[in-house]
Write a protein that holds these residues in place. Structure first.
Motif, PDB file in Angstrom:
ATOM      1  N   SER A   1      -3.280   0.702   7.049  1.00  0.00           N
ATOM      2  CA  SER A   1      -2.975   1.599   5.937  1.00  0.00           C
ATOM      3  C   SER A   1      -4.160   2.411   5.437  1.00  0.00           C
ATOM      4  O   SER A   1      -3.979   3.349   4.654  1.00  0.00           O
ATOM      5  CB  SER A   1      -2.441   0.773   4.770  1.00  0.00           C
TER       6      SER A   1
ATOM      7  N   THR B   1       0.853  -1.199   0.000  1.00  0.00           N
ATOM      8  CA  THR B   1       0.000   0.000   0.000  1.00  0.00           C
ATOM      9  C   THR B   1       0.881   1.237   0.000  1.00  0.00           C
ATOM     10  O   THR B   1       2.009   1.220   0.513  1.00  0.00           O
ATOM     11  CB  THR B   1      -0.923   0.043   1.239  1.00  0.00           C
TER      12      THR B   1
ATOM     13  N   THR C   1      -0.060   2.369  12.521  1.00  0.00           N
ATOM     14  CA  THR C   1      -0.539   2.849  11.221  1.00  0.00           C
ATOM     15  C   THR C   1       0.656   3.231  10.351  1.00  0.00           C
ATOM     16  O   THR C   1       1.634   3.786  10.842  1.00  0.00           O
ATOM     17  CB  THR C   1      -1.466   4.058  11.387  1.00  0.00           C
ATOM     18  N   GLN C   2       0.577   2.900   9.077  1.00  0.00           N
ATOM     19  CA  GLN C   2       1.604   3.285   8.126  1.00  0.00           C
ATOM     20  C   GLN C   2       0.976   3.342   6.734  1.00  0.00           C
ATOM     21  O   GLN C   2       0.365   2.381   6.279  1.00  0.00           O
ATOM     22  CB  GLN C   2       2.792   2.320   8.155  1.00  0.00           C
ATOM     23  N   LYS C   3       1.098   4.461   6.073  1.00  0.00           N
ATOM     24  CA  LYS C   3       0.483   4.636   4.758  1.00  0.00           C
ATOM     25  C   LYS C   3       1.169   3.781   3.709  1.00  0.00           C
ATOM     26  O   LYS C   3       0.544   3.326   2.748  1.00  0.00           O
ATOM     27  CB  LYS C   3       0.529   6.110   4.343  1.00  0.00           C
ATOM     28  N   ARG C   4       2.460   3.590   3.888  1.00  0.00           N
ATOM     29  CA  ARG C   4       3.209   2.821   2.893  1.00  0.00           C
ATOM     30  C   ARG C   4       3.690   1.521   3.533  1.00  0.00           C
ATOM     31  O   ARG C   4       4.482   1.537   4.472  1.00  0.00           O
ATOM     32  CB  ARG C   4       4.403   3.623   2.385  1.00  0.00           C
TER      33      ARG C   4
ATOM     34  N   GLU D   1      -2.733   5.350   0.797  1.00  0.00           N
ATOM     35  CA  GLU D   1      -4.121   4.882   0.812  1.00  0.00           C
ATOM     36  C   GLU D   1      -4.565   4.310  -0.541  1.00  0.00           C
ATOM     37  O   GLU D   1      -5.751   4.316  -0.883  1.00  0.00           O
ATOM     38  CB  GLU D   1      -5.069   5.996   1.264  1.00  0.00           C
TER      39      GLU D   1
END
Length: 778
Positions: A85, A51, A173-176, A54
């Motif tokens: 993500s 991911t 949480t981690q977007k990537r 998002e």
């Protein structure tokens, strides 16, 4: 166990595959030992981005005919990736369109298409492979929960998730989400893994930590668990007309165990077991095992087998083998426990007989492999291993007489589990607290669960990770508390027993000076998190055992600086520091949901009542205080040296029957107290303790008499017992008689035993124990 196949097959075909690994996104290594054979390969180069901002090109691919566990694995992975993500990956079947960007789960057609070889026979039921291949992520597991276990391991090991307890999870949480190359193969050596802590019964905790029980803590593959002789041949149905079906002990038949050489007993056992199996045909394991007492049969036939085999396990194995022959498609389990722990010399268990080997006698201050006092147990592990390929070890990890009490055995968990794994044990049940709570219940559950999966993990790293995640800023002083208590125990050279007490430890790891130090550490811990109500509550719960130990030691000391009572201005009063502890202790136990502070008895409210009973009784310098006691029954030759002081020393017993209760078996109590001079007497009381499950039973009645000359006694009181003996919790009762004042120098107390326990009682036919406390004369 608790699986669809039998243990013997697993033992013959499973190999340990543990190697040390390095975490990619977490600081928690799987193992600190290079000898582990759990295999992981990774590099730092990123080649998969699941991911980013998002968005994701990936989807989760499951087999078209996915099992329920594979479907659950896909849903768990989808849910956690969304939480981490913010991206919801679609779930599709492997017979749908292809893509380069796939997370392939389970026994999936995609594997063959991509030329990826997975040896599912090697994975067995619970093992799994986590692997990256080109742009794919593959999580493929064994034919039971392997894929689901692989998903939870991926979340924890590679994405930094944690489940510290049934109520505490960490989901970063981690977007990537970017992955380096992974090649992680895990197959456990211990195939059945269970621990007795209520928090582990949570369905997700069970799956996350790879345990084998259901949401009630039960084992679905077991039709009967342990101590089943009474269930298979009920004494209430057979003993009266057929005492020969039961144990001969000291020349008398009593319904404590079965006579294992009686052919009718074998026939009844087989018939009743057949009925039970018909009611639950899917269960594989059925226990045919001794009751929880030591009164085994010593009739001529049973004794001959046991003497030939060098152990009472001889008659047990011969009997169980005959039962097992009638049920070739089931596994018949029996206990190697207490009197039957030693393996027989020549008899061998049938192929479908499981041995449940119990470590109840070993000490917990040193690892089993290093403790000289465990030589005989090590021998038994080795000897059973030579003749049986299906062994489950029943191990014990807490102090049963005091469930909420400091018990510094955390340092032996890893070496003991590793010892059993090394010696071919493929199934383990770690008996913790079947009730709610207990000392470091969440930490123990976590460590045990992790170690049952991989016994070679670095327990210090596991513990530090848990403490930091669960206690936050309070982790450091709590870790110091754990370390210093362990060091104090080891330095003292004292033993640590599962039936010990906090006052046994008053000269080793719970000395007054150490307790003051531990209080300082918990004060630091509370200050560190005092702005966070949730963390502060956890720290206070961790402190409960220390508070309990202080109160228990105060009852032992009774008076003075560390006692319950202190003399002020000539009057005995409850020490304020002790009175101030009981209500916060019980209230916090109730908030946590603690059900009992002692195995089988004493709820927190009962503990509060026992303490307030002690407060109200006080330290009384009554007419009989410290006066001489003459025993008419039981005879003085059978009594401990301190017996003539215990009943008039002013020190009261409380909820724990092991402390300050004068105990004896099978006799009436009859004593005479010399008051040393003639005095007016108007009230006599004596206290008794009942814990009927373990044969401690109140007297039928108590008589009080007085005399001036010590020869002619006048009865002044008779108190009958009205409480039943089928209440198996702890009960304290004061037998009080008040009467018109009499001049007397001598006081006689006679308490009548019920004799032997009735047929329906768990200790049927055995003499009751009487436990008496202070005799008060006013």
């Amino acid at each position: 166990m608790a699986k669809s196949t039998t243990c013997p097959a697993r033992v013959q075909s499973v190999f340990i595959l543990f190697f040390s690994i390095s975490f990619l996104l977490t600081s928690l290594p799987l193992s600190a030992q290079k000898k582990s054979r759990q295999k992981t390969t990774s590099t730092t180069a990123t080649n998969i981005v699941l991911t980013d901002k998002e968005t994701s090109r990936y989807r989760i691919v499951v087999p078209a005919a996915a099992t329920p566990h594979e479907l659950k694995a896909s849903q768990v992975l989808q849910d956690y990736l969304l939480q981490i993500s913010g991206v919801a990956l679609p779930i599709v079947a492997d017979n749908k369109g292809r893509s380069r960007y796939e997370i392939v789960l389970g026994q999936n057609e995609r594997l063959a298409e991509a030329g990826i070889a997975v040896d599912f026979n090697k994975l067995k039921e619970d093992g799994f492979l986590i692997k990256t291949d080109s742009l794919r992520l593959i999580i493929a597991g064994g034919n039971e929960k392997g894929t689901l276990y692989g998903v939870y391991t991926f979340l924890e090991k590679y994405l930094g998730c944690r489940m510290y307890s049934d109520k505490v999870k960490v989901i970063p949480t981690q977007k990537r989400i970017a992955l380096a190359q992974i090649n992680d193969l895990q197959v456990p050596v211990i195939l059945f893994r269970d621990t007795h802590y209520r928090g582990t019964w949570d369905a997700e905790y069970t799956d996350w930590h790879k345990l084998d029980h259901d949401k009630e803590g039960g084992r679905p593959d077991w039709g009967m668990w342990v101590h089943t002789f009474n269930e298979l041949v009920p004494p209430q149905n057979y003993y009266k007309e057929h005492p020969e079906y039961f144990s001969m002990v000291n020349g008398k038949r009593i319904p404590t165990q079965l006579c294992l050489t009686n052919p009718t007993v074998l026939e009844i056992t087989i018939q009743n077991l057949r009925r039970k199996i018909a009611q639950n045909p899917t269960a594989t394991y059925w226990s045919v095992s001794q009751n929880d007492n030591r009164n085994f049969c010593t009739c001529d036939n049973c004794r001959a087998i046991d003497e030939r085999e060098g152990s009472p396990s001889g008659s047990i194995i011969q009997f169980v083998n005959q039962v097992a022959q009638q049920f070739p498609d089931k596994v018949i389990s029996t206990l190697a426990y207490e009197y039957g722990r030693k393996a027989p010399k020549s008899l061998k268990p049938q192929r479908n007989v499981n041995i449940m080997l119990c470590s109840i006698e070993v000490n917990r201050d040193k690892p089993i492999s290093e403790d000289p006092t465990s030589d005989d147990f090590r021998r038994d592990v080795e000897e059973w291993g030579k003749i049986s390929k299906d062994i489950i070890v029943w191990d014990y990890v807490i102090q049963f007489n005091h469930l909420v009490s400091p018990f510094p055995n955390l340092h032996v968990l890893q070496p003991n589990i590793a010892f059993f794994a090394k010696h071919g044990v493929t199934a383990m049940f770690e008996q913790g607290n079947r009730e709610v709570g207990g000392e470091f219940a969440e930490l123990r559950s976590y460590l045990i669960s992790k170690l049952l999966w991989d016994p070679n993990q670095n327990v210090d790293v596991l513990m530090d990770d848990f403490l930091q995640g669960y206690y936050g800023a309070a982790a450091k002083p709590i870790r110091t508390y754990i370390n210093e208590m362990r060091e104090a125990l080891q330095k003292s050279g004292a033993t640590l027993k599962i039936f010990g007490t906090p006052y046994d430890a008053a000269t080793s790891y719970l000395t007054p000076a150490l307790i003051r130090r531990y209080e300082q550490l918990f004060d630091e811990a509370e200050v560190a998190v005092n702005q966070d109500a949730t963390l502060l509550e956890r720290v206070k719960i961790a402190r409960l055992p220390l508070e309990y130990a202080i109160m228990e030691q105060a009852k032992k000391n009774f008076t003075g600086e560390q006692g319950v009572f202190v003399k002020t201005d000539g009057q005995w009063k409850v020490r304020s520091a002790i009175r101030a502890k009981i209500d916060p202790f019980v209230d916090l136990c109730n908030r946590q949901g603690v059900t009992q502070v002692k195995e089988w008895s004493t709820s927190p409210e009962e503990y509060r009542a026992a303490m307030y009973r002690l407060f109200s009784q006080g330290m009384k310098e009554h007419l009989a205080c410290n006066k001489k006691v003459k025993f008419l029954s039981p005879v003085s030759e059978s009594l401990p040296a301190e017996a003539n002081k215990m009943l008039t020393d002013g020190v009261r017993g409380s909820h724990d029957y092991a402390f300050n209760w004068f105990s004896f078996s099978g006799k009436d109590l009859e004593v005479v107290i010399d008051l040393e001079e003639i005095k007016p007497v108007k009230r006599i009381e004596s206290a008794y303790h009942q814990f009927a499950f373990w044969l401690g039973i109140l007297p039928k009645k108590v008589e009080y008499s007085v005399s001036i000359d010590g020869e002619n006694f006048e009865q002044v009181g008779l108190v009958n017992n009205t409480l039943p003996i089928d209440q198996y919790g702890g009960i304290q009762r004061d037998f009080v008689s008040e009467f018109t004042p009499r001049n007397a120098r001598y006081v006689k107390v006679k308490a009548y035993t019920i004799g032997n326990t009735p047929e329906w009682h768990p200790g049927a036919g055995r003499p009751a124990n009487m436990r008496i406390d202070e005799i008060v004369v006013e």
